[in-house]
Design a protein around this motif. Structure first.
Motif, short mmCIF file in Angstrom:
data_model
loop_
_atom_site.label_atom_id
_atom_site.label_comp_id
_atom_site.label_asym_id
_atom_site.label_seq_id
_atom_site.Cartn_x
_atom_site.Cartn_y
_atom_site.Cartn_z
N ALA A 46 0.82 -1.21 0.00
CA ALA A 46 0.00 0.00 0.00
C ALA A 46 0.85 1.26 0.00
N GLY A 47 2.09 1.15 0.48
CA GLY A 47 2.95 2.32 0.51
C GLY A 47 3.54 2.70 -0.83
N ILE A 48 3.36 1.86 -1.85
CA ILE A 48 3.83 2.21 -3.19
C ILE A 48 2.69 2.97 -3.88
N PRO A 49 2.87 4.26 -4.09
CA PRO A 49 1.73 5.12 -4.44
C PRO A 49 1.36 5.09 -5.92
N TYR A 50 1.34 3.93 -6.53
CA TYR A 50 0.94 3.82 -7.93
C TYR A 50 -0.11 2.73 -8.06
N TYR A 51 -0.93 2.82 -9.05
CA TYR A 51 -2.03 1.86 -9.20
C TYR A 51 -2.00 1.17 -10.55
N GLN A 52 -0.94 1.38 -11.31
CA GLN A 52 -0.78 0.72 -12.59
C GLN A 52 0.22 -0.42 -12.42
N TRP A 53 -0.32 -1.62 -12.22
CA TRP A 53 0.52 -2.78 -11.96
C TRP A 53 0.53 -3.67 -13.20
N CYS A 54 1.70 -4.22 -13.49
CA CYS A 54 1.84 -5.12 -14.63
C CYS A 54 2.54 -6.40 -14.19
N ARG A 55 2.05 -7.54 -14.66
CA ARG A 55 2.72 -8.81 -14.44
C ARG A 55 3.40 -9.22 -15.74
N LEU A 56 4.72 -9.22 -15.73
CA LEU A 56 5.48 -9.51 -16.94
C LEU A 56 5.39 -11.00 -17.29
N PRO A 57 5.49 -11.34 -18.55
CA PRO A 57 5.39 -12.76 -18.95
C PRO A 57 6.60 -13.58 -18.53
N GLN A 58 7.68 -12.90 -18.14
CA GLN A 58 8.89 -13.61 -17.72
C GLN A 58 9.62 -12.74 -16.71
N ALA A 59 10.19 -13.37 -15.69
CA ALA A 59 10.89 -12.62 -14.66
C ALA A 59 12.17 -11.98 -15.22
N LEU A 60 12.47 -10.77 -14.73
CA LEU A 60 13.72 -10.09 -15.06
C LEU A 60 14.67 -10.21 -13.87
N SER A 61 15.96 -10.20 -14.15
CA SER A 61 16.96 -10.45 -13.11
C SER A 61 17.95 -9.30 -13.03
N PRO A 106 9.33 7.92 -5.48
CA PRO A 106 7.99 7.53 -5.90
C PRO A 106 6.98 7.86 -4.79
N GLY A 107 6.39 9.03 -4.86
CA GLY A 107 5.43 9.44 -3.85
C GLY A 107 5.98 10.45 -2.88
N GLY A 108 7.29 10.55 -2.74
CA GLY A 108 7.88 11.57 -1.89
C GLY A 108 8.22 11.07 -0.50
N LEU A 109 9.31 11.55 0.03
CA LEU A 109 9.77 11.16 1.36
C LEU A 109 8.81 11.61 2.44
N ASP A 110 8.15 12.76 2.25
CA ASP A 110 7.33 13.32 3.31
C ASP A 110 6.19 12.40 3.72
N GLU A 111 5.77 11.52 2.82
CA GLU A 111 4.67 10.62 3.14
C GLU A 111 5.06 9.57 4.18
N LEU A 112 6.35 9.50 4.51
CA LEU A 112 6.78 8.57 5.55
C LEU A 112 6.23 8.95 6.91
N LEU A 113 6.03 10.23 7.12
CA LEU A 113 5.75 10.72 8.46
C LEU A 113 4.27 10.88 8.72
N GLU A 114 3.84 10.50 9.90
CA GLU A 114 2.49 10.79 10.33
C GLU A 114 2.46 12.00 11.24
N ALA A 115 3.63 12.55 11.54
CA ALA A 115 3.70 13.67 12.47
C ALA A 115 3.35 14.99 11.80
N TYR A 116 3.28 15.03 10.47
CA TYR A 116 3.00 16.27 9.76
C TYR A 116 1.86 16.07 8.78
N GLU A 117 1.08 17.11 8.60
CA GLU A 117 -0.12 17.01 7.79
C GLU A 117 -0.17 18.18 6.83
#
Length: 468
Positions: A46-61, A106-117
């Motif tokens: 949930a902390g990865i702030p993107y909603y476009q997910w792709c499942r590749l046909p083969q794993a990359l290394s 990806p989403g910004g460092l500031d989103e780590l904190l709950e102490a600031y709004e």
């Protein structure tokens, strides 16, 4: 297979292919999208702030790690690996640590904190946080490489990053911004500035390479220590060696620029910034006060050198070392000024004042601090930045000790959150790599407490410097 290979090249920063190939990959990824339940609220991703997910046909290394999971937007794509592998990816791909919080997350460092709004107007409000307030437990590590793709007509670049964060513990993102995003029309001044930035990053990378991990425990008791996600102690010895090497490298770059007609003011200002970090980290690391004191004097001297270089560059002898209209400069001036007052180095206080005569009589907080040792300073009832500095002014303007304590407590509680846009903000969350952390101190608050003889036990806060 060809699409997978070129996609891997792009995500690792090895290459990007032609515009036609990039478009073909984009259309191909459109067909591979799926809904990932792990990214829903409360999910492990949930902390990865993107909603476009792709499942590749083969794993990359990469560096022995495998994944077939991709996440991104129209402007960037990242492979998602289980586990923490950012340092290994950095070694494999030649990435360097982002010590200065300059690379977009990806989403910004500031989103780590709950102490600031964040408020609707873009400002930040501090949520209730009773003293003593410990450092935040979140963390954030970014390794990066920027490739300059400018062609004389446009200025553009692509950034490769390996990213770990407490927002998605147990995962590592590896990818790049898409080629062409952020391109601007070429102009010589911007191009020259970007070349300086790239040269600066190269210096930081080279200095880091000369500083191995310390083999023995740090012998001093730190005055402040960041909470590392791994649970291992912060490597004060390695970071001190890195900042010393970086300061020396900037001084050499300044000398070369003077000889070849380059922008020596840029490197002098960079050296002045690192000189403050050297002082702050020596204090933070718990080194004996004479060593801290000499580093403070060197930091003030570096500011004097930077001011002289700026005056020469702009042909203006009245130019100040710090521009009070810029919060970054204003905050650093008060930190330095507070440190000289806290350490009783009034000679250095006077030298800082001499660097800032262009702003004499213009800022009430600055003047009130100087007035603690020079009653002839003018009384001014306005200042450049209300947050968090109004509380500090109110403290110095108050006669009742109880009210003074309350104002200073308010200042300490709001100091870190109010400076959310500064490069060094949340340095304690970027302490895994070199240079990300050198201590977060409101030296000016300690100087005021000393001047007013306030009860330090009632001012416990993690940004409040211990008495020297």
């Amino acid at each position: 297979m060809m699409l997978l290979n070129t996609l891997l090249d792009e995500l690792t920063g090895r290459g990007s292919g032609t515009e036609a190939e990039r478009y073909e990959r984009y259309k191909w990824l459109e067909q591979l999208r799926f809904t990932n339940p792990q990214a829903a609220e409360g999910g492990s991703m949930a902390g990865i702030p993107y909603y476009q997910w792709c499942r590749l046909p083969q794993a990359l290394s990469v560096a022995g790690q495998h994944t077939d999971l991709l996440v991104g937007t129209t402007s960037s794509h990242y492979l998602v690996f289980e586990g923490r592998h950012a340092a290994a990816f950095a070694a494999e791909l030649g990435l360097q640590y982002d010590a200065n919080n300059r690379i977009d997350r990806p989403g910004g460092l500031d989103e780590l904190l709950e102490a600031y709004e964040e408020q609707p107007d873009g400002s930040w409000a501090t949520l209730p946080n009773e003293p003593p307030a410990p450092p935040q437990a979140g963390w954030d590590d970014v390794y990066f490489r920027v490739r300059d793709l400018s062609d004389g007509r446009t200025i553009q670049s692509v950034t490769t990053i390996a990213y770990e964060s407490s927002r998605f513990p147990g995962y590592t993102l590896l990818g790049t911004t898409m080629v062409g995003v952020g391109a601007i029309v070429h102009d010589d001044e911007t191009a020259e500035y970007l070349q300086q930035i790239f040269a600066d990053w190269a210096i930081q990378r080279d200095c880091a390479a000369t500083c191995p991990t310390s083999s023995t425990p740090w012998p001093c008791t730190p005055r402040q220590a960041p909470p590392l996600p791994s649970g291992t102690p912060f490597d004060f010895g390695r970071n001190l060696a890195y900042l010393d090497a970086l300061l020396a490298a900037y001084v050499r770059a300044q000398a070369r620029a003077q000889d070849d007609g380059g922008d020596s003011a840029y490197w002098a200002c960079a050296a002045a910034s690192v000189a403050y970090q050297v002082f702050s980290l020596r204090y933070t690391a718990g080194l004996p006060l004479p060593e801290v004191d000499s580093a403070l004097e060197a930091a003030v001297a570096a500011c004097e050198t930077a001011r002289a270089e700026l005056a020469a560059a702009y042909d203006d002898d009245a130019l100040p070392a710090f521009d009070f209209e810029q919060l970054t400069d204003y905050a650093r001036t008060l930190q330095l000024l507070g440190a000289t007052l806290l350490f009783g180095r009034h000679d250095l206080t006077a030298r800082i004042a001499a660097l800032q005569t262009a702003f004499d009589g213009e800022d009430g907080v600055y003047e009130a601090l100087l007035a603690t040792i020079d009653p002839q300073r003018p009384a001014v009832d306005e200042w450049y930045f209300a947050e968090p500095y109004s509380a500090l002014y109110d403290c110095l303007d108050e006669n009742d000790p109880a009210q003074q304590l309350e104002h200073l407590r308010q200042y300490l509680a709001s100091w870190h959150g109010a400076l959310v846009r500064e490069d060094w903000f949340n340095g304690h969350l970027r302490a895994h790599g070199l240079g990300g952390y050198y201590g977060l101190w409101a030296f000016e608050a300690a100087a005021v407490a000393k001047h007013l003889s306030l009860d330090r036990s009632a001012l416990a806060h993690w940004v409040m410097p211990p008495s020297p």
